[in-house]
Design an enzyme around this catalytic site. Structure first.
Site, PDB file in Angstrom:
ATOM      1  CG  HIS A  72      38.603  39.196  38.646  1.00 47.79           C
ATOM      2  ND1 HIS A  72      39.353  38.089  38.977  1.00 47.79           N
ATOM      3  CD2 HIS A  72      39.428  40.244  38.773  1.00 47.79           C
ATOM      4  CE1 HIS A  72      40.582  38.476  39.299  1.00 47.79           C
ATOM      5  NE2 HIS A  72      40.654  39.769  39.168  1.00 47.79           N
ATOM      6  CE1 TYR A 200      44.975  46.501  44.788  1.00 46.49           C
ATOM      7  CE2 TYR A 200      43.103  46.424  43.291  1.00 46.49           C
ATOM      8  CZ  TYR A 200      44.364  46.004  43.647  1.00 46.49           C
ATOM      9  OH  TYR A 200      45.031  45.093  42.867  1.00 46.49           O
ATOM     10  N   PRO A 292      53.444  44.364  46.202  1.00 41.90           N
ATOM     11  CG  PRO A 292      52.476  43.613  48.172  1.00 41.90           C
ATOM     12  CD  PRO A 292      53.686  44.293  47.648  1.00 41.90           C
ATOM     13  CE  LYS A 296      49.793  44.549  36.681  1.00 37.21           C
ATOM     14  NZ  LYS A 296      48.836  43.625  36.105  1.00 37.21           N
ATOM     15  CE1 TYR A 384      45.384  45.912  39.325  1.00 37.00           C
ATOM     16  CE2 TYR A 384      43.487  45.091  38.118  1.00 37.00           C
ATOM     17  CZ  TYR A 384      44.261  45.104  39.261  1.00 37.00           C
ATOM     18  OH  TYR A 384      43.914  44.314  40.320  1.00 37.00           O
TER      19      TYR A 384
HETATM   20  C1  PHB Z   1      46.084  38.800  46.041  1.00 40.88           C
HETATM   21  O1  PHB Z   1      44.998  38.241  45.825  1.00 40.88           O
HETATM   22  O2  PHB Z   1      46.974  38.252  46.698  1.00 40.88           O
HETATM   23  C2  PHB Z   1      46.288  40.169  45.495  1.00 40.88           C
HETATM   24  C3  PHB Z   1      45.306  40.739  44.698  1.00 40.88           C
HETATM   25  C4  PHB Z   1      45.503  41.997  44.174  1.00 40.88           C
HETATM   26  C5  PHB Z   1      46.665  42.680  44.468  1.00 40.88           C
HETATM   27  C6  PHB Z   1      47.639  42.114  45.260  1.00 40.88           C
HETATM   28  C7  PHB Z   1      47.452  40.840  45.783  1.00 40.88           C
HETATM   29  O3  PHB Z   1      46.834  43.922  43.978  1.00 40.88           O
END
Ligand code: PHB
Ligand code: APR
Length: 393
Positions: A72, A200, A292, A296, A384
């Protein structure tokens, strides 16, 4: 027993390091405290940076990832019921991501280790690092009821945040940096088709995240108070709360179903410096933890072991120790970049329990700015994506 590199811990950092060293003709032994089933049952993040994907492919570990993973281009952000906006990392920076679970990577690493008949000692207890400041360090432990000693030239401390390696560095040498956040993440894995994008959400009820593992496996998270208990969250309650934090069009598109895993994790940023003491080199969660937000952690473990394997290989090839000597500094540049980015995203996207009205307005303004500014989006995209790996000199 004798080896060139004793690796403490068989998580992603330790097992990947063993593969990297093997590809350069260097011998290692992994000493892991837990069983294979236990290690494989841990569910963690699953978004790989382009650099991580490239490294896995170069080691021959990309076949299943390329088959089952979901490439993605970036992520969406949405707040307080407004329209979402997309940070297009591929357009701005020319880098993609791969959604592929850490659990799968761990399976792929065990398979690679089995195939080359790599040396991994599971369920090793009472691991102790000895004479790490000398040129002849060794590791002692109990394995299958017997006391063992492993002599080596280098020790790689890949035993995670709660391991013994970091603690072997004298207190007066180690400087620790820490931020603890006043909330946790409740995450579930469900065998339902995910939303097409990683999204998010910052909502008055708290942060929420929609993510994925593959076309039939979704991963979702919600911010919860620090004292939240997993027993208090039925699947139905989770889905209801998750949907309440997304705008209606996104909430309606979420396909719900029974959870196959559910857990709560606190959020913390932590860095220990330096990442080397004598012949001991720390890598991955043993040296640093990120919240999380931004996914990263695994990517940092991969860049650490990339630098470390290169430094060790250079030493064996040329007898020069420059790369070993610069390992900590080089690894920490990338670590701090991701530590700062995940701290920034955590601050941007969560509702802090005691935030003042001033802080709340400033956060809203930051989100508006990000939504409306091309330049702000490019800057976030660059962070990012993760810093590129550095060339040796
Ligand atoms: C995840 O898919 O576990 C995940 C994805 C994006 C993040 C944190 C965790 O920022
Ligand atoms: N002796 C031997 N092994 C140990 C010891 C010990 N005293 N203590 C811990 N271990 C093992 C753990 O059982 C675990 O398998 O070290 C391993 C460390 O693995 P991780 O915690 O997964 O850390 P790391 O390999 O650095 O991976 C980093 O995993 O924790 C996530 O978010 C993090 O995605 C990131 C990645």
């Amino acid at each position: 027993m004798k080896t060139q590199v004793a690796i403490i811990g068989g998580g992603p950092a330790g097992m990947l390091l063993a593969e990297m060293l093997h590809s350069k003709g260097i011998d290692s032994v992994i000493v892991e405290a837990k069983s294979r089933d236990y290690v494989l049952s841990r569910i963690r993040a699953g978004v790989l940076e382009q650099g991580t994907v490239d490294i896995l492919r170069s080691l021959g570990l990309g076949e299943r990832m390329d088959r089952e993973g979901h490439p993605h281009d970036g992520m969406k952000i949405v707040w307080a019921g407004q329209d979402s906006f997309f940070i297009d990392v591929n357009k701005h920076i020319g880098k993609q991501f791969m959604a592929y679970g850490q659990t799968n990577i761990q399976e792929d690493l065990f398979k690679a280790c089995d195939q080359r008949k790599g040396n991994i000692l599971l369920e090793a207890h009472d691991v102790q690092l000895m004479d790490i400041a000398s040129k002849a360090p060794y590791v002692t432990f109990t394995h299958e009821g017997q006391s063992r000693r492993l002599d080596c030239e280098f020790i790689a401390g890949c035993d995670g945040f709660h391991g013994v390696s970091r603690k072997a560095i004298p207190k007066h040498v180690l400087k620790e940096f820490e931020r603890v956040y006043p909330f946790g993440w409740l995450g579930i894995l469900s065998e339902t088709p995910p939303l097409p994008d990683i999204i998010y959400a910052n909502h008055p009820r708290g942060f929420a995240l929609a993510s994925m593992r593959n076309p039939q496996l979704s991963r979702y998270y919600i911010q919860t108070p620090l004292d939240a208990k997993i027993e208090d969250w039925s699947d139905d309650q989770f889905w209801e709360e998750l949907k309440a934090r997304f705008p209606k069009d996104i909430a309606d598109a979420i396909v719900t179903g029974p959870s196959i895993e559910k857990s709560i994790a606190p959020l913390r940023s932590y860095v220990a410096e330096p990442m080397r003491y004598g012949q001991l080199f720390l890598a991955g969660d043993a040296a640093h933890i990120v919240p999380p937000t931004g996914a990263k952690g695994l990517n940092l473990a991969v860049s650490d072991v990339f630098y470390l394997s290169r430094a060790i290989a250079s030493f064996y090839k040329s007898g020069q120790s420059e790369l070993l000597d610069s390992y900590s500094e080089m690894a920490l540049r990338r670590v701090w970049s991701s530590v700062r980015t995940s701290w920034y995203l955590t601050n941007l996207l969560h509702r802090f329990p005691n935030a003042s009205d001033f802080e709340q307005r400033a956060q809203e303004n930051e989100l508006s700015y990000l939504k409306s500014s091309y330049h702000a989006q490019v800057a976030l995209a660059e962070q990012y994506a993760g810093l590129p790996l550095e060339e040796p000199f």
